[in-house]
Design a protein around this motif. Structure first.
Motif, PDB file in Angstrom:
ATOM      1  N   SER A 132      11.922 -95.650 -17.755  1.00 53.26           N
ATOM      2  CA  SER A 132      11.360 -96.593 -17.613  1.00 53.26           C
ATOM      3  C   SER A 132      12.667 -97.675 -17.802  1.00 53.26           C
ATOM      4  CB  SER A 132      10.595 -97.202 -18.762  1.00 53.26           C
ATOM      5  OG  SER A 132      11.211 -97.155 -20.033  1.00 53.26           O
ATOM      6  N   SER A 148      11.387 -93.096 -10.323  1.00 53.69           N
ATOM      7  CA  SER A 148      11.500 -92.360  -9.211  1.00 53.69           C
ATOM      8  C   SER A 148      13.147 -92.056  -9.197  1.00 53.69           C
ATOM      9  CB  SER A 148      11.078 -92.912  -7.783  1.00 53.69           C
ATOM     10  OG  SER A 148      11.789 -93.850  -7.560  1.00 53.69           O
ATOM     11  N   SER A 158       9.766-101.203 -11.199  1.00 53.59           N
ATOM     12  CA  SER A 158       9.226-100.437 -12.175  1.00 53.59           C
ATOM     13  C   SER A 158       9.122 -98.846 -11.484  1.00 53.59           C
ATOM     14  CB  SER A 158       8.094-100.899 -12.430  1.00 53.59           C
ATOM     15  OG  SER A 158       7.466-100.142 -13.282  1.00 53.59           O
ATOM     16  N   ARG A 159       8.712 -98.945 -10.216  1.00 55.16           N
ATOM     17  CA  ARG A 159       8.591 -97.486  -9.488  1.00 55.16           C
ATOM     18  C   ARG A 159       9.941 -97.052  -9.243  1.00 55.16           C
ATOM     19  NH1 ARG A 159       9.184 -96.569  -4.489  1.00 55.16           N
ATOM     20  NH2 ARG A 159       9.177 -98.799  -3.854  1.00 55.16           N
ATOM     21  N   ARG A 169       6.894-104.628  -9.422  1.00 53.97           N
ATOM     22  CA  ARG A 169       6.168-103.505  -9.222  1.00 53.97           C
ATOM     23  C   ARG A 169       7.147-102.240  -8.663  1.00 53.97           C
ATOM     24  NH1 ARG A 169       0.586-102.688  -5.917  1.00 53.97           N
ATOM     25  NH2 ARG A 169       0.399-100.622  -6.220  1.00 53.97           N
ATOM     26  N   THR A 170       7.844-102.941  -7.637  1.00 51.25           N
ATOM     27  CA  THR A 170       9.023-102.088  -6.725  1.00 51.25           C
ATOM     28  C   THR A 170      10.101-101.637  -7.750  1.00 51.25           C
ATOM     29  OG1 THR A 170       8.520-103.140  -4.730  1.00 51.25           O
ATOM     30  CG2 THR A 170      10.427-102.045  -4.991  1.00 51.25           C
TER      31      THR A 170
END
Length: 258
Positions: free
Chosen positions: A196, A191, A186-187, A183-184
């Motif tokens: 992606s 950012s 992917s974020r 999750r980290t």
């Protein structure tokens, strides 16, 4: 300035990159107080900055603006022709490094300007420079800048992929290897890099494919070397990003170096 810039060396001339480069040879991070054009008359040249990586095989010319820290690596026996850009022309070119598709006219004018010891103030030099400037300003840019991360957690992942673009590991598996959650990561891809994980890895593989095809590797072998499940999926991805099929690109690259 950034850590990269603090380590970089200020060069007042380009003699270190005016000699033929062996395959895999590196030029350390440095910068100039003038803009620079870089063209590989043979082989291929990869230019890396803190914000991205640009690949310039075949009929491509790399532009590096003044004071932009950059390093280089050669692929194949590489004959690099570098050319300092006058301030007036620099102002017409993009504010960040770029790769331009070189027309036959641009390529020949560039090779004549960079390969012959014509006095800079001569009428011939003035005319050649005018041709180079006019052709560069209208030349299409190669849309294949690979952004590089600033976050160390993300850089740990991209370093693994740079080392092995064909790696089939999922983002979760890469996170496990580098100590970050899926999750980290992917974020962070969104950012820090504005794309992606899948898009970044595809772009990395396409950049490497340009080098493989330029070296004469077949389309099928290139697809297999770089981790595509089949040649068809590689052809589709390559065509979407480059604007022509890998077979067509390979033929063009071969013609440029013949």
């Amino acid at each position: 300035m950034t850590e990269v810039a603090q380590r970089a060396v200020f060069w007042t001339d380009d003699s270190p990159v005016c000699e033929p480069m062996a395959h895999g040879e590196d030029i350390a991070a440095h910068f100039h107080d003038y803009g620079q054009l870089r063209y590989a008359a043979s082989g291929a040249l990869v230019t890396t900055t803190k914000v991205g990586t640009w690949v310039a095989p075949a009929n491509r010319i790399t532009w590096v603006p003044p004071f932009y820290v950059h390093s280089s690596r050669s692929y194949g026996e590489t004959d690099v022709r570098v050319f300092p850009v006058p301030a007036a022309l620099s102002e017409e070119l993009p504010p960040e490094p770029s790769v331009f598709v070189a027309s036959a006219l641009l390529r020949e004018a560039y090779l004549a300007m960079s390969g012959e010891h014509e006095p800079a103030a001569s009428e011939r030099s003035r005319l050649l420079l005018a041709v180079i400037g006019a052709e560069l300003i209208r030349a299409p840019q190669e849309p294949l800048r690979l952004p590089e991360p600033s976050d160390p957690r993300l850089k740990a992942v991209t370093d693994l992929l740079h080392a092995d673009p064909a790696m089939s590991a999922t983002l979760a598996e890469l996170g496990h290897r580098t100590g970050s959650s899926e999750r980290t990561l992917s974020r962070l891809f969104g950012s820090d890099l504005s794309m992606s994980f899948h898009q970044w890895r595809t772009l990395l593989r396409i950049q490497r494919a340009l080098l493989e095809l330029c070296a004469g590797t077949s389309v099928t072998e290139t697809a297999m070397r770089l981790g595509w499940a089949n040649p068809g999926s590689f052809i589709n991805a390559f065509t979407d990003l480059v604007g022509q099929t890998p077979g067509r690109y390979r033929s063009t690259a071969g013609a440029a170096h013949s």
